[in-house]
Write an enzyme that holds these catalytic residues in place. Structure first.
Site, PDB file in Angstrom:
ATOM      1  N   CYS A  80       0.815  -1.216   0.000  1.00 32.35           N
ATOM      2  CA  CYS A  80       0.000   0.000   0.000  1.00 32.35           C
ATOM      3  C   CYS A  80       0.854   1.275   0.000  1.00 32.35           C
ATOM      4  O   CYS A  80       1.449   1.588  -1.031  1.00 32.35           O
ATOM      5  CB  CYS A  80      -1.002  -0.064   1.141  1.00 32.35           C
ATOM      6  N   HIS A 174      -3.533  -5.074   1.832  1.00 33.03           N
ATOM      7  CA  HIS A 174      -2.897  -5.316   3.138  1.00 33.03           C
ATOM      8  C   HIS A 174      -2.885  -6.797   3.529  1.00 33.03           C
ATOM      9  O   HIS A 174      -3.707  -7.217   4.350  1.00 33.03           O
ATOM     10  CB  HIS A 174      -3.641  -4.518   4.216  1.00 33.03           C
ATOM     11  N   GLU A 176      -1.071  -8.208   5.502  1.00 33.76           N
ATOM     12  CA  GLU A 176      -0.727  -8.353   6.935  1.00 33.76           C
ATOM     13  C   GLU A 176      -1.959  -8.247   7.830  1.00 33.76           C
ATOM     14  O   GLU A 176      -1.885  -8.525   9.016  1.00 33.76           O
ATOM     15  CB  GLU A 176       0.341  -7.311   7.333  1.00 33.76           C
TER      16      GLU A 176
HETATM   17  N1  GLN Z   1      -3.561   6.554   1.123  1.00 38.57           N
HETATM   18  C1  GLN Z   1      -2.281   6.240   1.664  1.00 38.57           C
HETATM   19  C2  GLN Z   1      -1.166   7.022   0.978  1.00 38.57           C
HETATM   20  O1  GLN Z   1      -1.412   7.678   0.031  1.00 38.57           O
HETATM   21  C3  GLN Z   1      -1.992   4.757   1.553  1.00 38.57           C
HETATM   22  C4  GLN Z   1      -2.998   3.996   2.364  1.00 38.57           C
HETATM   23  C5  GLN Z   1      -2.473   2.750   3.000  1.00 38.57           C
HETATM   24  O2  GLN Z   1      -1.262   2.501   3.077  1.00 38.57           O
HETATM   25  N2  GLN Z   1      -3.384   1.968   3.502  1.00 38.57           N
HETATM   26  O3  GLN Z   1      -0.063   6.961   1.383  1.00 38.57           O
END
Ligand code: GLN
Length: 198
Positions: A80, A174, A176
Site C-alpha cells: 500500500c 494489506h 498483513e
Molecule cells: N492513502 C495512503 C497514501 O497515500 C496509503 C494507504 C495505506 O497505506 N493503507 O499513502
C-alpha cells in the site's frame, strides 16, 4: 537457512507485518534507523501514509542506505503506502524511489469505498493456475502502468494489485491484516532464493 526480515517501522502497520512474519516462523525486526539495514536479509515497507513515511525517511537519512540495500539485490516488499514509495512515478507528485517500474495514483479507489474487502486472483509461483486471496484495501493506490519486465502476480477484477520485478515486490492491499500467510511466505521464499545459502 535462517533469515531475518526487517520491517520499516517509522509509521503505519509495521507491527502487523512483524506478527505475520513471526507466524511464518521467521525472525523479524523493526527497522527504525538506516544502520539496521545491514542486519537484515529482506525489508518490508508497510502501509500507512506515504507522505509521512517519506518525510521520516528523509529525517532519518535513509535514502543512501536504502538505495544500496536495493542495488545489492536485497529483497524488498512494499504494501500500500510502501508500494507508492517504491514506484517509479506517483501520478501528479513525481518520482518515487523507483525500485519497481510502475506508475501509481494515490487514493484512487474513491471515498465511498475507502476501505473494502475483496477476493483477489493471485498467481504465485507455486500455484500456476491461480487462486483466491481475501484481502483488505484501505485508501488504496491504483497501479496505472507496469513496465515490460514487471510480473503481474495478482489482480482484482481488471486491476493489477500485486507485482514483482526481480528483488522487489509490491501490492496495493494489506496481506498483513488477514491470517492468510501465503504472500508473506512467498516473500520469505523469494529472500531464500535470492540470497541462496549465504
Ligand atoms: N492513502 C495512503 C497514501 O497515500 C496509503 C494507504 C495505506 O497505506 N493503507 O499513502
Amino acid at each position: 537457512m535462517s533469515i531475518k526480515v526487517g520491517v520499516l517501522s517509522l509509521q503505519g502497520a509495521f507491527k502487523e507485518h512483524i506478527s505475520r512474519l513471526k507466524e511464518c516462523g521467521i525472525s523479524a525486526a523493526e527497522v527504525k534507523f538506516p544502520e539496521q539495514l545491514k542486519d537484515i536479509d529482506g525489508l518490508i515497507i508497510p502501509g500507512g501514509e506515504s507522505t509521512t513515511i517519506n518525510k521520516l525517511l528523509e529525517k532519518y537519512k535513509f535514502k543512501e542506505s536504502l538505495d544500496k540495500f536495493y542495488r545489492d539485490k536485497n529483497p524488498i516488499f512494499g504494501t500500500c503506502a510502501g508500494l507508492i514509495l517504491l514506484a517509479k512515478n506517483i501520478e501528479g507528485e513525481g518520482r518515487g524511489l523507483g525500485y519497481i517500474d510502475i506508475d501509481v495514483q494515490r487514493n484512487a479507489y474513491g471515498r465511498q469505498i475507502e476501505s473494502f474487502e475483496e477476493l483477489l486472483d493471485i498467481h504465485l509461483d507455486n500455484n500456476k493456475n491461480g487462486s483466491k486471496f481475501k484481502s483488505i484495501f484501505i485508501r488504496a493506490p491504483k497501479i496505472l502502468n507496469v513496465g515490460k519486465k514487471v510480473r503481474i502476480l495478482g489482480k482484482f477484477k481488471e486491476d493489477i494489485v500485486l507485482v514483482r520485478d526481480n528483488n522487489v515486490m509490491a501490492c496495493n492491499f494489506h496481506p498483513e491484516l488477514t491470517r492468510d500467510l501465503r504472500i508473506h511466505r512467498y516473500f520469505i521464499n523469494m529472500i531464500k532464493n535470492i540470497k541462496g545459502d549465504n
